[in-house]
Design a protein around this motif. Sequence first.
Motif, PDB file in Angstrom:
ATOM      1  N   CYS A  41      23.068  19.584  14.719  1.00  0.00           N
ATOM      2  CA  CYS A  41      22.418  21.015  14.567  1.00  0.00           C
ATOM      3  C   CYS A  41      23.375  21.704  13.646  1.00  0.00           C
ATOM      4  N   ASN A  42      24.677  21.826  13.702  1.00  0.00           N
ATOM      5  CA  ASN A  42      25.610  22.389  12.796  1.00  0.00           C
ATOM      6  C   ASN A  42      25.554  21.718  11.617  1.00  0.00           C
ATOM      7  N   ARG A  43      25.004  20.538  11.200  1.00  0.00           N
ATOM      8  CA  ARG A  43      24.795  20.019   9.437  1.00  0.00           C
ATOM      9  C   ARG A  43      23.715  20.627   9.085  1.00  0.00           C
ATOM     10  N   HIS A  44      22.726  21.259   9.710  1.00  0.00           N
ATOM     11  CA  HIS A  44      21.574  21.570   8.992  1.00  0.00           C
ATOM     12  C   HIS A  44      21.732  22.621   7.720  1.00  0.00           C
ATOM     13  N   SER A  45      21.395  22.215   6.725  1.00  0.00           N
ATOM     14  CA  SER A  45      21.730  22.815   5.382  1.00  0.00           C
ATOM     15  C   SER A  45      20.815  24.372   5.456  1.00  0.00           C
ATOM     16  N   ASN A  46      19.898  24.397   6.432  1.00  0.00           N
ATOM     17  CA  ASN A  46      19.178  25.654   6.608  1.00  0.00           C
ATOM     18  C   ASN A  46      19.554  26.272   7.841  1.00  0.00           C
ATOM     19  N   ARG A  47      20.723  27.349   7.561  1.00  0.00           N
ATOM     20  CA  ARG A  47      21.365  27.949   8.702  1.00  0.00           C
ATOM     21  C   ARG A  47      20.490  28.756   9.537  1.00  0.00           C
ATOM     22  N   CYS A  53      17.834  25.060  17.323  1.00  0.00           N
ATOM     23  CA  CYS A  53      18.218  23.417  17.404  1.00  0.00           C
ATOM     24  C   CYS A  53      19.281  23.385  18.653  1.00  0.00           C
ATOM     25  N   ILE A  54      20.208  24.271  18.594  1.00  0.00           N
ATOM     26  CA  ILE A  54      21.052  24.371  19.654  1.00  0.00           C
ATOM     27  C   ILE A  54      20.449  24.595  20.957  1.00  0.00           C
ATOM     28  N   ALA A  55      19.541  25.537  21.272  1.00  0.00           N
ATOM     29  CA  ALA A  55      18.827  25.809  22.356  1.00  0.00           C
ATOM     30  C   ALA A  55      18.031  24.795  22.753  1.00  0.00           C
ATOM     31  N   ALA A  56      17.520  23.954  21.828  1.00  0.00           N
ATOM     32  CA  ALA A  56      16.898  22.423  22.195  1.00  0.00           C
ATOM     33  C   ALA A  56      17.694  21.454  22.600  1.00  0.00           C
ATOM     34  N   CYS A  57      19.175  21.634  22.349  1.00  0.00           N
ATOM     35  CA  CYS A  57      19.912  20.723  22.830  1.00  0.00           C
ATOM     36  C   CYS A  57      20.369  21.175  24.328  1.00  0.00           C
ATOM     37  N   ARG A  58      20.717  22.413  24.545  1.00  0.00           N
ATOM     38  CA  ARG A  58      20.862  22.985  25.770  1.00  0.00           C
ATOM     39  C   ARG A  58      19.740  22.681  26.996  1.00  0.00           C
TER      40      ARG A  58
END
Length: 83
Positions: A41-47, A53-58
């Motif tokens: 998620c942290n590598r996304h170019s669109n911040r 994305c992080i919410a989906a990971c959680r």
Amino acid sequence: MTARFLIALAAAAALYAGAVPPADAQPMRCSAEEQACIAICNRHSNRTLIPNCIAACRARMSNCRQTGCWDSGTNRYCGLTRQ
């Protein structure tokens, strides 16, 4: 000549396989999958996409802790330790 080479190669491979001890694999964990997911998620170019994305990971982590299965959306695998 080729047959001798193949026999020598097979013998060398057999000796190597017998000399190398098997590696002990670490169990796969839900927490490791979550960390990998967040790193992606942290590598996304669109911040602006990172928080969702992080919410989906959680959410995937929560599901993994309940079921022992990680579902990335494209792949699903089970048998993970629920940590």
